[in-house]
Scaffold this motif. Sequence first.
Motif, PDB file in Angstrom:
ATOM      1  N   LYS A  49      -1.682   5.553  -2.695  1.00  0.00           N
ATOM      2  CA  LYS A  49      -0.924   4.661  -1.824  1.00  0.00           C
ATOM      3  C   LYS A  49      -0.381   3.550  -2.683  1.00  0.00           C
ATOM      4  O   LYS A  49      -1.070   3.050  -3.561  1.00  0.00           O
ATOM      5  CB  LYS A  49      -1.812   4.071  -0.721  1.00  0.00           C
ATOM      6  N   LEU A  50       0.864   3.188  -2.427  1.00  0.00           N
ATOM      7  CA  LEU A  50       1.508   2.129  -3.203  1.00  0.00           C
ATOM      8  C   LEU A  50       2.033   1.060  -2.260  1.00  0.00           C
ATOM      9  O   LEU A  50       2.510   1.376  -1.166  1.00  0.00           O
ATOM     10  CB  LEU A  50       2.668   2.719  -4.018  1.00  0.00           C
ATOM     11  N   TRP A  51       1.921  -0.208  -2.667  1.00  0.00           N
ATOM     12  CA  TRP A  51       2.520  -1.280  -1.871  1.00  0.00           C
ATOM     13  C   TRP A  51       2.844  -2.477  -2.765  1.00  0.00           C
ATOM     14  O   TRP A  51       2.413  -2.540  -3.905  1.00  0.00           O
ATOM     15  CB  TRP A  51       1.616  -1.695  -0.714  1.00  0.00           C
ATOM     16  N   LEU A  52       3.625  -3.384  -2.227  1.00  0.00           N
ATOM     17  CA  LEU A  52       4.019  -4.575  -2.980  1.00  0.00           C
ATOM     18  C   LEU A  52       3.433  -5.811  -2.311  1.00  0.00           C
ATOM     19  O   LEU A  52       3.468  -5.937  -1.089  1.00  0.00           O
ATOM     20  CB  LEU A  52       5.545  -4.694  -3.033  1.00  0.00           C
ATOM     21  N   GLU A  53       2.909  -6.715  -3.113  1.00  0.00           N
ATOM     22  CA  GLU A  53       2.278  -7.915  -2.581  1.00  0.00           C
ATOM     23  C   GLU A  53       3.013  -9.167  -3.038  1.00  0.00           C
ATOM     24  O   GLU A  53       3.665  -9.182  -4.077  1.00  0.00           O
ATOM     25  CB  GLU A  53       0.824  -8.012  -3.068  1.00  0.00           C
ATOM     26  N   VAL A  54       2.886 -10.222  -2.240  1.00  0.00           N
ATOM     27  CA  VAL A  54       3.308 -11.547  -2.672  1.00  0.00           C
ATOM     28  C   VAL A  54       2.198 -12.511  -2.266  1.00  0.00           C
ATOM     29  O   VAL A  54       1.748 -12.512  -1.122  1.00  0.00           O
ATOM     30  CB  VAL A  54       4.656 -11.947  -2.046  1.00  0.00           C
ATOM     31  N   VAL A  62       3.274  -6.878   1.450  1.00  0.00           N
ATOM     32  CA  VAL A  62       4.579  -7.126   2.054  1.00  0.00           C
ATOM     33  C   VAL A  62       5.205  -5.823   2.539  1.00  0.00           C
ATOM     34  O   VAL A  62       5.677  -5.726   3.660  1.00  0.00           O
ATOM     35  CB  VAL A  62       5.517  -7.813   1.045  1.00  0.00           C
ATOM     36  N   CYS A  75       7.604 -13.284   3.524  1.00  0.00           N
ATOM     37  CA  CYS A  75       8.824 -13.200   2.726  1.00  0.00           C
ATOM     38  C   CYS A  75       9.727 -14.394   2.947  1.00  0.00           C
ATOM     39  O   CYS A  75      10.739 -14.551   2.276  1.00  0.00           O
ATOM     40  CB  CYS A  75       9.597 -11.931   3.042  1.00  0.00           C
ATOM     41  N   LEU A  89      14.776  -4.500  -0.594  1.00  0.00           N
ATOM     42  CA  LEU A  89      13.317  -4.445  -0.621  1.00  0.00           C
ATOM     43  C   LEU A  89      12.819  -3.014  -0.422  1.00  0.00           C
ATOM     44  O   LEU A  89      11.975  -2.522  -1.173  1.00  0.00           O
ATOM     45  CB  LEU A  89      12.746  -5.345   0.478  1.00  0.00           C
ATOM     46  N   SER A 114      13.668  -0.793  -3.504  1.00  0.00           N
ATOM     47  CA  SER A 114      12.837  -1.006  -4.690  1.00  0.00           C
ATOM     48  C   SER A 114      11.462  -0.378  -4.497  1.00  0.00           C
ATOM     49  O   SER A 114      10.865   0.141  -5.443  1.00  0.00           O
ATOM     50  CB  SER A 114      12.725  -2.497  -5.004  1.00  0.00           C
ATOM     51  N   ALA A 118      11.955   3.499  -4.765  1.00  0.00           N
ATOM     52  CA  ALA A 118      12.189   3.890  -6.154  1.00  0.00           C
ATOM     53  C   ALA A 118      10.873   3.946  -6.926  1.00  0.00           C
ATOM     54  O   ALA A 118      10.581   4.923  -7.623  1.00  0.00           O
ATOM     55  CB  ALA A 118      13.148   2.908  -6.809  1.00  0.00           C
ATOM     56  N   MET A 119      10.085   2.886  -6.778  1.00  0.00           N
ATOM     57  CA  MET A 119       8.815   2.836  -7.483  1.00  0.00           C
ATOM     58  C   MET A 119       7.903   3.965  -7.049  1.00  0.00           C
ATOM     59  O   MET A 119       7.232   4.613  -7.850  1.00  0.00           O
ATOM     60  CB  MET A 119       8.140   1.490  -7.247  1.00  0.00           C
TER      61      MET A 119
END
Lengths: 107, 107
Positions: B8-13, B18, B61, B87, B90, B93-94
Amino acid sequence: MKLKPKFKLWLEVDGKPVIGEGRADLLMEIYETGSLSAAARNLRISYRHAHEMLSELNERCGMGIIATEVGGASGGGTRLTAKGRKLVESYQAMKNELENWLENRSS
Amino acid sequence: MKLKPKFKLWLEVDGKPVIGEGRADLLMEIYETGSLSAAARNLRISYRHAHEMLSELNERCGMGIIATEVGGASGGGTRLTAKGRKLVESYQAMKNELENWLENRSS
DNA sequence: CACCGTTATGCACGAGAATGCATAACGATA
DNA sequence: TATCGTTATGCATTCTCGTGCATAACGGTG
């Protein structure tokens, strides 16, 4: 807005998870302590849960990952077999590679 | 014993998630339908939950990912902004790169 | 034989997540 | 002005996962 990629990695057999971060940590702790109850204590998780994790692992791997002993002077113990160590190692290796790939990735 | 890697992949801030698979799917569905309620229906999740997902996303965000309109002939709608599309792209793509990396990996 | 620490199992409880339902506000259109 | 579909929010219910506690079996050791 600084975005940081995160991931979870695990290995499946027949669509069911066999080893991920949780079980890897547990197996490593068992390898170091030789005891399931000690491993659970060190990881701050309930013995009940730790035991269930091993139970599922055995169901899905057809035994041979751990070896348990009941009774005796020490009360008993749980050992990680060579097969079990290989399983953990292959997971750790893949996870490390993935971390490096993600860090060096040209975003 | 055939082991298959999953992730599992995710993006954090600021340490908070996020966008991951769930929000990416939701945003894509919003992009295609122009409606949050329609997106929730298509994804078979409750509107209540879908709305909460967007709410958290905006908190983290600082707005600008989606634009909502209330009332009017169509009842209103939810649009994905250009920033929102970037968003999602990206993230996709990753994720695709990671899938390819995992498939071509010499185990 | 009694003790002790471990493995092993059942069951109630609590926390968090998602659902389902109710309700309100909004604004173009007929 | 009444209607309609949407956004938006509150609250009870359900589901899942892990915890906590109780209990039993086991087998060296004193």
